[in-house]
Every structure is written in structure tokens, then in C-alpha cells.
Design an enzyme around this catalytic site. Structure first.
Site, PDB file in Angstrom:
ATOM      1  N   ASP A 105      30.386  86.919  39.831  1.00 53.88           N
ATOM      2  CA  ASP A 105      30.633  86.913  38.392  1.00 53.88           C
ATOM      3  C   ASP A 105      31.182  88.284  38.003  1.00 53.88           C
ATOM      4  O   ASP A 105      30.688  89.308  38.497  1.00 53.88           O
ATOM      5  CB  ASP A 105      29.336  86.656  37.622  1.00 53.88           C
ATOM      6  CG  ASP A 105      28.794  85.253  37.826  1.00 53.88           C
ATOM      7  OD1 ASP A 105      28.990  84.695  38.922  1.00 53.88           O
ATOM      8  OD2 ASP A 105      28.170  84.724  36.898  1.00 53.88           O
ATOM      9  N   LYS A 166      33.116  81.584  31.794  1.00 54.69           N
ATOM     10  CA  LYS A 166      31.789  81.784  31.218  1.00 54.69           C
ATOM     11  C   LYS A 166      31.929  82.182  29.751  1.00 54.69           C
ATOM     12  O   LYS A 166      32.816  82.962  29.397  1.00 54.69           O
ATOM     13  CB  LYS A 166      31.033  82.878  31.972  1.00 54.69           C
ATOM     14  CG  LYS A 166      30.630  82.513  33.380  1.00 54.69           C
ATOM     15  CD  LYS A 166      29.847  83.637  34.038  1.00 54.69           C
ATOM     16  CE  LYS A 166      28.541  83.932  33.346  1.00 54.69           C
ATOM     17  NZ  LYS A 166      27.733  84.947  34.057  1.00 54.69           N
ATOM     18  N   LYS A 195      30.503  77.839  33.378  1.00 55.58           N
ATOM     19  CA  LYS A 195      29.125  78.290  33.538  1.00 55.58           C
ATOM     20  C   LYS A 195      28.637  78.817  32.197  1.00 55.58           C
ATOM     21  O   LYS A 195      29.298  79.644  31.566  1.00 55.58           O
ATOM     22  CB  LYS A 195      29.021  79.391  34.594  1.00 55.58           C
ATOM     23  CG  LYS A 195      27.599  79.967  34.745  1.00 55.58           C
ATOM     24  CD  LYS A 195      27.554  81.063  35.792  1.00 55.58           C
ATOM     25  CE  LYS A 195      26.178  81.722  35.834  1.00 55.58           C
ATOM     26  NZ  LYS A 195      26.112  82.822  36.828  1.00 55.58           N
TER      27      LYS A 195
END
Length: 237
Positions: A105, A166, A195
Site C-alpha cells: 500500500d 483506496k 480496498k
């Protein structure tokens, strides 16, 4: 453990059945070796999708999870995003991959985006994708962006090779919500997933995010979620 593929609108899951969608997160700066081992073991015991840990603990957690089917995720340019150089991010991404992480990430250069430096914003992400060779999840920090900037950020991240979009890096930026998830799902190209991240602390909240189209949930409150014990007092980043 690869994420479960389902039709979100048809989701009817018990609390424990949310585990395969949860990236079990522990990034406390004072976490000890024993605590990180326990965190990895929890991921196995409960069947979480992955253990999300700081890069400094990757050798330990990778060894602990080897052969279990639970993946190891890490993050860079985080928790404060946009503070690393692009070269530094690429170098750290390569090292994270070498240490055995399965997923990564990353934070983005929000200030560059707001300054119209679109090519630099895209290349900052693309450099990490190339250097790591891992599925990269891009923390877009949606609440910090105007409508036009949101559209640009989503497109630039996908052009750079992002595997996941995200909504935010943590609850300090946004509490994950169905509106933000649907915004990203509606714009994601084929093969790009979403996500949800940010103060996810209850079973009901997690289920709503999955029903909105999220493929993964990033949270430090995984145990509270799967036991349906999370409430407003639960701590989750």
C-alpha cells in the site's frame, strides 16, 4: 490468501465470515517482537486475508506466515503520505518486495496533484509498481480532493498500474463509508479493485463496505469485527 470474489449485492455473511476480506493491520510504533508474532498468528487462526505490518518487521512476519496461505502486506510513504521522494519510494518498494511482502500500500503526492503536476503524480506511483512487481494499493485521500482532483487521481493511479484504489490512508483522513467505496468501484477499470480503509471497527460497517463493492477491508480492529464486539469505543486505524 487471495481475496474472495463475490457479488457484493448478494453478501450475507456472519461476522466470522468477514475474515477473508480483512487485512489484519498492526502498525503501532511501539509494537514488540512478541506482539508482531501474535499478530501473525491471529491472521492464521482467524483466516484473515493478510497481515499488514511495517516493513521493518517483514522478515519476522514473512517467516511466521510462510506456508500458511495468509499473505503479508506492508506500506510505504505512510502514515503521513506524500513525504518521500519518488526515488526513495521506489527503492523502499524494491526492498519490501525483496523481504518477501506479497502486497504493498502506498501514499500519494496530494500536493503535486493539487499543483497540476499530473505526470509527476502518475510517475511517483508507476515507479513503485515497476520497482516492486507487487500488487500496489493506492491511498487516494479522497476527502482532501476536489471533485475534479478525485477524478484525476483515480485515472492517474490506474494509468500508473495500481491494482487497488483506496479511499484513504487511515481514519485520520476519512472513516470508510459506502459512498466513497461506490465512487471508486464505479470508476475502477476491469481488473482494478477497491480496498476500504479508515476506522473500520464493527461487523455492520464492514459488511456495508463489502456490499458497496469493496474487495478488501484494512483495519486494526479485525478481531472485534469478526466477533461482532466492535462499537464506537473500539480503536481502529
Amino acid at each position: 490468501m487471495s481475496e474472495t470474489t463475490v457479488n457484493p449485492a448478494e453478501l450475507s455473511l456472519t461476522p466470522a465470515e468477514l475474515a477473508p476480506f480483512i487485512q489484519h493491520t498492526k502498525i503501532d510504533p511501539d509494537a514488540t517482537r512478541d506482539e508482531m508474532i501474535a499478530h501473525a498468528q491471529e491472521a492464521v487462526t482467524h483466516g484473515f486475508n493478510a497481515a499488514m505490518v511495517p516493513a521493518s518487521w517483514l522478515p519476522l512476519v514473512v517467516a511466521e506466515l510462510k506456508g500458511t496461505g495468509v499473505e503479508v502486506a506492508s506500506a510505504l510513504d505512510f502514515p503521513t503520505v506524500g513525504v518521500m521522494t519518488s526515488a526513495g519510494k521506489a527503492a523502499e518498494a524494491a526492498e519490501i518486495a525483496r523481504l518477501g511482502a506479497d502486497q504493498l500500500d502506498i501514499g500519494v503526492q496530494v500536493g503535486w496533484l493539487k499543483s497540476g503536476r499530473y505526470d509527476d503524480f502518475r510517475e511517483d506511483i508507476a515507479g513503485v509498481v515497476r520497482a516492486s512487481g507487487l500488487p500496489v494499493k493506492v491511498m487516494l485521500e479522497l476527502p482532501l480532493l476536489t471533485d475534479a482532483e478525485k477524478e484525476a487521481a483515480v485515472e492517474l493511479a490506474m494509468e500508473a498500474g495500481a491494482s487497488f484504489l483506496k479511499n484513504a490512508s487511515s481514519g485520520q483522513i476519512e472513516t470508510a463509508n459506502p459512498t466513497s467505496v461506490r465512487y471508486l468501484v464505479d470508476r475502477a477499470r476491469e481488473g482494478v479493485r477497491v480496498k476500504a480503509s479508515g476506522s473500520i471497527k464493527s461487523y455492520r460497517q464492514g459488511l456495508e463496505l463489502l456490499r458497496a463493492g469493496a474487495s478488501l477491508l484494512g483495519t486494526s480492529a479485525g478481531l472485534a469485527i469478526i466477533t461482532d464486539t466492535g462499537d464506537a469505543s473500539t480503536v481502529s486505524y
